[in-house]
Design a protein around this motif. Sequence first.
Motif, PDB file in Angstrom:
ATOM      1  N   HIS A  83       0.842  -1.196   0.000  1.00 37.33           N
ATOM      2  CA  HIS A  83       0.000   0.000   0.000  1.00 37.33           C
ATOM      3  C   HIS A  83       0.877   1.245   0.000  1.00 37.33           C
ATOM      4  CE1 HIS A  83      -3.181   2.799   1.004  1.00 37.33           C
ATOM      5  NE2 HIS A  83      -2.492   3.181   2.063  1.00 37.33           N
ATOM      6  N   ASP A  84       0.668   2.103  -0.985  1.00 39.78           N
ATOM      7  CA  ASP A  84       1.384   3.377  -1.081  1.00 39.78           C
ATOM      8  C   ASP A  84       0.650   4.393  -0.224  1.00 39.78           C
ATOM      9  OD1 ASP A  84       2.566   5.782  -1.777  1.00 39.78           O
ATOM     10  OD2 ASP A  84       1.703   5.823  -3.784  1.00 39.78           O
ATOM     11  N   THR A  85       1.240   4.758   0.913  1.00 44.36           N
ATOM     12  CA  THR A  85       0.565   5.675   1.828  1.00 44.36           C
ATOM     13  C   THR A  85       0.495   7.096   1.300  1.00 44.36           C
ATOM     14  OG1 THR A  85       2.633   5.972   3.032  1.00 44.36           O
ATOM     15  CG2 THR A  85       1.103   4.312   3.872  1.00 44.36           C
ATOM     16  N   SER A  86       1.317   7.433   0.307  1.00 45.34           N
ATOM     17  CA  SER A  86       1.246   8.771  -0.290  1.00 45.34           C
ATOM     18  C   SER A  86       0.113   8.857  -1.303  1.00 45.34           C
ATOM     19  CB  SER A  86       2.566   9.125  -0.983  1.00 45.34           C
ATOM     20  OG  SER A  86       2.741   8.320  -2.131  1.00 45.34           O
ATOM     21  N   GLU A  87      -0.465   7.700  -1.635  1.00 47.46           N
ATOM     22  CA  GLU A  87      -1.580   7.581  -2.579  1.00 47.46           C
ATOM     23  C   GLU A  87      -1.228   8.055  -3.981  1.00 47.46           C
ATOM     24  OE1 GLU A  87      -5.120   9.176  -0.790  1.00 47.46           O
ATOM     25  OE2 GLU A  87      -4.969   7.800   0.894  1.00 47.46           O
ATOM     26  N   ILE A  88       0.064   8.057  -4.329  1.00 50.77           N
ATOM     27  CA  ILE A  88       0.489   8.371  -5.691  1.00 50.77           C
ATOM     28  C   ILE A  88       0.213   7.172  -6.584  1.00 50.77           C
ATOM     29  CG2 ILE A  88       2.488   8.850  -7.155  1.00 50.77           C
ATOM     30  CD1 ILE A  88       3.654  10.428  -4.773  1.00 50.77           C
ATOM     31  N   SER A  90      -1.481   3.058  -6.924  1.00 53.82           N
ATOM     32  CA  SER A  90      -2.511   2.197  -6.363  1.00 53.82           C
ATOM     33  C   SER A  90      -1.851   1.030  -5.633  1.00 53.82           C
ATOM     34  CB  SER A  90      -3.432   1.684  -7.467  1.00 53.82           C
ATOM     35  OG  SER A  90      -2.703   0.925  -8.396  1.00 53.82           O
ATOM     36  N   ASP A  91      -2.623   0.364  -4.785  1.00 54.87           N
ATOM     37  CA  ASP A  91      -2.107  -0.806  -4.080  1.00 54.87           C
ATOM     38  C   ASP A  91      -1.744  -1.890  -5.082  1.00 54.87           C
ATOM     39  OD1 ASP A  91      -2.716   0.608  -1.839  1.00 54.87           O
ATOM     40  OD2 ASP A  91      -4.387  -0.644  -1.207  1.00 54.87           O
TER      41      ASP A  91
END
Length: 120
Positions: A83-88, A90-91
Amino acid sequence: MREIKFRVWDNETNKFWHEGRNLALVSLVPDNLINDDSTVLEQYTGLKDKNGVQIYEGDILQHKASKFINFTVLFKYGCYYAHDTSEIMSDELLGSLNFDNEMTVIGNIHENPELLEVEE
C-alpha cells in the motif's frame, strides 16, 4: 507450502514478542491477549525481500526505482498488498512485485512510523 509464522507487537512495551513463532505456539496464547488493543498480530507473507528478509504485515518496503515512495504491507480481500501511503500509486498485490531485486524491507509501522511521512 509456505511457512505460517507470526509476530506480535506489544503496544504497552513498544516491542515485538519473539518473532517467527509458528502457528502452534501462537495458538497457545490466550485469545484475549492477542485480540485487544494492547497487541497487534501480524502474519508472515511467505515472501522475502531482495536481501532475504522475511516480509510481514506491517512492514515498510521501498522499491529500488523510487526512493520517495514507501509501501506498507497489509492484508485485505484475502491477499497481501503493498500500500502506497502517499496515494500516488494504487495498491499492488505483493505476489505481482519482483522482490528478488527490487523491494527492500526498511522498517515497520510500529518502530519506524516516520518512514511513512510524505515529503511535500
